[in-house]
Design a protein around this motif. Structure first.
Motif, PDB file in Angstrom:
ATOM      1  N   TYR A 296       0.803  -1.225   0.000  1.00  0.00           N
ATOM      2  CA  TYR A 296       0.000   0.000   0.000  1.00  0.00           C
ATOM      3  C   TYR A 296       0.838   1.279   0.000  1.00  0.00           C
ATOM      4  CZ  TYR A 296      -4.096   2.713   0.129  1.00  0.00           C
ATOM      5  OH  TYR A 296      -5.072   3.584  -0.240  1.00  0.00           O
ATOM      6  N   ALA A 297       1.939   1.266   0.739  1.00  0.00           N
ATOM      7  CA  ALA A 297       2.796   2.459   0.798  1.00  0.00           C
ATOM      8  C   ALA A 297       3.327   2.780  -0.599  1.00  0.00           C
ATOM      9  CB  ALA A 297       3.943   2.233   1.769  1.00  0.00           C
ATOM     10  N   GLN A 298       3.695   1.721  -1.295  1.00  0.00           N
ATOM     11  CA  GLN A 298       4.219   1.870  -2.647  1.00  0.00           C
ATOM     12  C   GLN A 298       3.139   2.414  -3.594  1.00  0.00           C
ATOM     13  OE1 GLN A 298       5.744  -1.959  -3.816  1.00  0.00           O
ATOM     14  NE2 GLN A 298       5.803  -1.313  -5.963  1.00  0.00           N
ATOM     15  N   GLN A 299       1.940   1.886  -3.436  1.00  0.00           N
ATOM     16  CA  GLN A 299       0.821   2.334  -4.258  1.00  0.00           C
ATOM     17  C   GLN A 299       0.496   3.810  -3.973  1.00  0.00           C
ATOM     18  OE1 GLN A 299      -2.798   0.206  -3.485  1.00  0.00           O
ATOM     19  NE2 GLN A 299      -3.740   0.867  -5.390  1.00  0.00           N
ATOM     20  N   PHE A 300       0.527   4.147  -2.709  1.00  0.00           N
ATOM     21  CA  PHE A 300       0.252   5.514  -2.280  1.00  0.00           C
ATOM     22  C   PHE A 300       1.271   6.480  -2.915  1.00  0.00           C
ATOM     23  CE2 PHE A 300       0.851   8.563   1.511  1.00  0.00           C
ATOM     24  CZ  PHE A 300      -0.139   9.421   1.076  1.00  0.00           C
ATOM     25  N   LEU A 301       2.553   6.117  -2.863  1.00  0.00           N
ATOM     26  CA  LEU A 301       3.579   6.966  -3.471  1.00  0.00           C
ATOM     27  C   LEU A 301       3.419   7.028  -4.992  1.00  0.00           C
ATOM     28  CD1 LEU A 301       6.663   6.039  -1.272  1.00  0.00           C
ATOM     29  CD2 LEU A 301       5.548   8.279  -1.399  1.00  0.00           C
ATOM     30  N   GLY A 302       2.875   5.964  -5.573  1.00  0.00           N
ATOM     31  CA  GLY A 302       2.576   5.976  -7.015  1.00  0.00           C
ATOM     32  C   GLY A 302       1.570   7.067  -7.347  1.00  0.00           C
ATOM     33  N   TRP A 303       0.581   7.229  -6.481  1.00  0.00           N
ATOM     34  CA  TRP A 303      -0.434   8.268  -6.703  1.00  0.00           C
ATOM     35  C   TRP A 303       0.110   9.670  -6.460  1.00  0.00           C
ATOM     36  CZ3 TRP A 303      -3.835   4.803  -3.214  1.00  0.00           C
ATOM     37  CH2 TRP A 303      -4.506   3.841  -3.997  1.00  0.00           C
ATOM     38  N   LEU A 304       1.131   9.748  -5.605  1.00  0.00           N
ATOM     39  CA  LEU A 304       1.678  11.076  -5.256  1.00  0.00           C
ATOM     40  C   LEU A 304       2.848  11.485  -6.144  1.00  0.00           C
ATOM     41  CD1 LEU A 304       1.796  11.120  -1.345  1.00  0.00           C
ATOM     42  CD2 LEU A 304       0.013  12.000  -2.856  1.00  0.00           C
ATOM     43  N   GLN A 305       3.188  10.695  -7.139  1.00  0.00           N
ATOM     44  CA  GLN A 305       4.335  11.028  -7.997  1.00  0.00           C
ATOM     45  C   GLN A 305       4.319  12.503  -8.348  1.00  0.00           C
ATOM     46  OE1 GLN A 305       5.087   8.341 -11.454  1.00  0.00           O
ATOM     47  NE2 GLN A 305       3.109   7.522 -10.858  1.00  0.00           N
ATOM     48  N   PRO A 306       5.443  13.182  -8.356  1.00  0.00           N
ATOM     49  CA  PRO A 306       6.812  12.722  -8.122  1.00  0.00           C
ATOM     50  C   PRO A 306       7.265  12.808  -6.650  1.00  0.00           C
ATOM     51  CG  PRO A 306       6.842  14.995  -8.838  1.00  0.00           C
ATOM     52  CD  PRO A 306       5.397  14.610  -8.723  1.00  0.00           C
TER      53      PRO A 306
ATOM     54  N   GLY B 260     -10.654   8.938   4.456  1.00  0.00           N
ATOM     55  CA  GLY B 260     -11.222   7.603   4.665  1.00  0.00           C
ATOM     56  C   GLY B 260     -10.886   7.104   6.048  1.00  0.00           C
ATOM     57  N   LYS B 261     -10.405   5.874   6.113  1.00  0.00           N
ATOM     58  CA  LYS B 261     -10.113   5.332   7.440  1.00  0.00           C
ATOM     59  C   LYS B 261      -8.695   5.622   7.906  1.00  0.00           C
ATOM     60  CE  LYS B 261      -9.053   0.733   5.766  1.00  0.00           C
ATOM     61  NZ  LYS B 261      -9.442  -0.678   5.741  1.00  0.00           N
ATOM     62  N   GLY B 262      -8.002   6.528   7.200  1.00  0.00           N
ATOM     63  CA  GLY B 262      -6.744   7.057   7.734  1.00  0.00           C
ATOM     64  C   GLY B 262      -5.479   6.331   7.299  1.00  0.00           C
ATOM     65  N   ARG B 263      -5.567   5.572   6.234  1.00  0.00           N
ATOM     66  CA  ARG B 263      -4.365   4.841   5.776  1.00  0.00           C
ATOM     67  C   ARG B 263      -3.246   5.787   5.361  1.00  0.00           C
ATOM     68  NH1 ARG B 263      -6.316   0.743   1.179  1.00  0.00           N
ATOM     69  NH2 ARG B 263      -5.225  -0.996   2.112  1.00  0.00           N
ATOM     70  N   HIS B 264      -3.566   6.765   4.519  1.00  0.00           N
ATOM     71  CA  HIS B 264      -2.519   7.684   4.036  1.00  0.00           C
ATOM     72  C   HIS B 264      -2.057   8.599   5.158  1.00  0.00           C
ATOM     73  CE1 HIS B 264      -5.171   7.330   0.249  1.00  0.00           C
ATOM     74  NE2 HIS B 264      -4.324   6.337   0.297  1.00  0.00           N
ATOM     75  N   THR B 265      -3.015   8.992   5.986  1.00  0.00           N
ATOM     76  CA  THR B 265      -2.702   9.866   7.115  1.00  0.00           C
ATOM     77  C   THR B 265      -1.638   9.207   7.980  1.00  0.00           C
ATOM     78  OG1 THR B 265      -5.084  10.277   7.062  1.00  0.00           O
ATOM     79  CG2 THR B 265      -3.852  11.332   8.811  1.00  0.00           C
ATOM     80  N   THR B 266      -1.826   7.911   8.225  1.00  0.00           N
ATOM     81  CA  THR B 266      -0.883   7.155   9.045  1.00  0.00           C
ATOM     82  C   THR B 266       0.488   7.088   8.379  1.00  0.00           C
ATOM     83  OG1 THR B 266      -2.732   5.840   9.828  1.00  0.00           O
ATOM     84  CG2 THR B 266      -0.537   4.930  10.210  1.00  0.00           C
TER      85      THR B 266
END
Ligand SMILES: [Zn+2]
Length: 330
Positions: free
Chosen positions: A85-95, A112-118
């Protein structure tokens, strides 16, 4: 709610400072039940179950409420363990890289339930504030209350209860589910300090004709209207198709016969999610069927959003051939 959050809050109605009028329940240093007031207009906002409430679901417009409720249910029924998930999250935040979060005051539009926040908190952000309209804030609060730099607020992205105090704001997968994605984006950008930055990830219009023409009518007419536990079960069927195709066809062909794989339908994306397990794929399929509102944004339209914020150094990246990542400095 942690008391230091008061420094970032502002009245969503008039922009005035928010004060703690009185607190009736604390748990350690966390304010659990309290009343906040606006110094300027005297409006009152409650803190309930540890979460400041600047929007209540019964007071907001119908379509926003439906989206929030549907996602709220989803976020409390899909658990969050996931090493990818961390990798996927950084994919969305590129660069953006994870080091970027260090020492920043960060705002997440739609947590949402705070995944990215965490993740942002664990990557060294000074403070991270996650807002959401839905009941998912309850889960987000429980998941993050022990992190000293995380704050969860129930609020409407169109009426954010904050000062212009953030070094970085981001929103992934949320703006396109609001009734006016550009307006939501501009609202988020308005809370970023000069010299700060913003990231957004949205569904693309390009390459998604099949979703727009085929899936959307089913979503609008049927799946967003049926009850969530039923949809949870029903959505296992299309998930099975996606799961088998991605694992047995897309993933192997992309390894062994790239030129052929490239000619497959929706290859980049289906190859990408070929790494995901059943639960994650089910979550994605469910996501596409549950939302009453979903917009698919063209590059041209997305560029206009960034022009309107006056952002500099804007980078727009085509993600998996089906969505847009944007980054810019305010
Ligand atoms: Zn006020």
């Amino acid at each position: 709610m942690k008391e230091k959050l008061l420094d970032l809050l502002a009245c969503p109605s008039c922009g005035g400072d928010i004060l703690l009028a009185y607190a009736s329940k604390y748990l350690d240093k966390e304010i659990i039940e309290a009343v906040l007031t606006c110094r300027k207009c005297d409006r009152e906002y409650k803190v309930e179950r540890g979460i400041p409430r600047f929007a209540a679901l019964d007071k907001i417009e119908q379509d926003k409420a439906e989206t929030a409720e549907n996602f709220g249910w989803q976020w409390t029924h899909f658990t969050q363990e996931n090493k990818l998930y961390a990798q996927q999250f950084l994919g969305w935040l590129q660069p953006v890289k994870k080091e970027f979060f260090k020492d920043k005051i960060v705002l997440e539009g739609g947590c949402g339930k705070g995944r990215h926040t965490t993740l942002a908190a664990n990557w060294g952000a000074k403070e991270v504030v996650g807002i959401d309209l839905s009941a998912a804030v309850e889960t987000a609060f429980q998941a993050t209350k022990d992190l000293p730099n995380v704050h969860i607020v129930q609020a409407d992205i169109f009426k954010l209860p904050f000062k212009r105090a953030f070094d970085y704001a981001f929103s992934v997968g949320v703006l396109h589910h609001t009734p006016d994605p550009k307006k939501a984006f501009l609202s988020l950008a308005s809370k970023v300090k000069k010299g700060g930055a913003i990231s957004a990830w949205v569904y693309g219009e390009e390459n998604n004709d099949w979703i727009i023409n085929l899936v959307n009518p089913i979503r609008k007419g049927f799946t967003s209207k049926i009850n969530q536990p039923t949809l949870y079960q029903l959505s296992k069927l299309p998930t099975l198709g996606v799961f088998l195709a991605s694992k047995l066809i897309y993933k192997p062909l992309n390894k062994t016969a790239k030129p052929l794989a490239k000619r497959l339908f929706y290859n980049d994306y289906l190859n990408h999610i070929g790494d995901f397990n059943w639960r994650e794929q089910h979550n994605i399929v469910f996501d596409h069927l549950v939302a009453p509102t979903a917009f698919y944004i063209s590059r041209e339209e997305f560029e206009k959003w960034w022009q309107e914020t006056g952002a500099k150094d804007v980078e727009i990246i085509w993600h998996n051939q089906n969505s847009w990542c944007g980054f810019g400095r305010i």
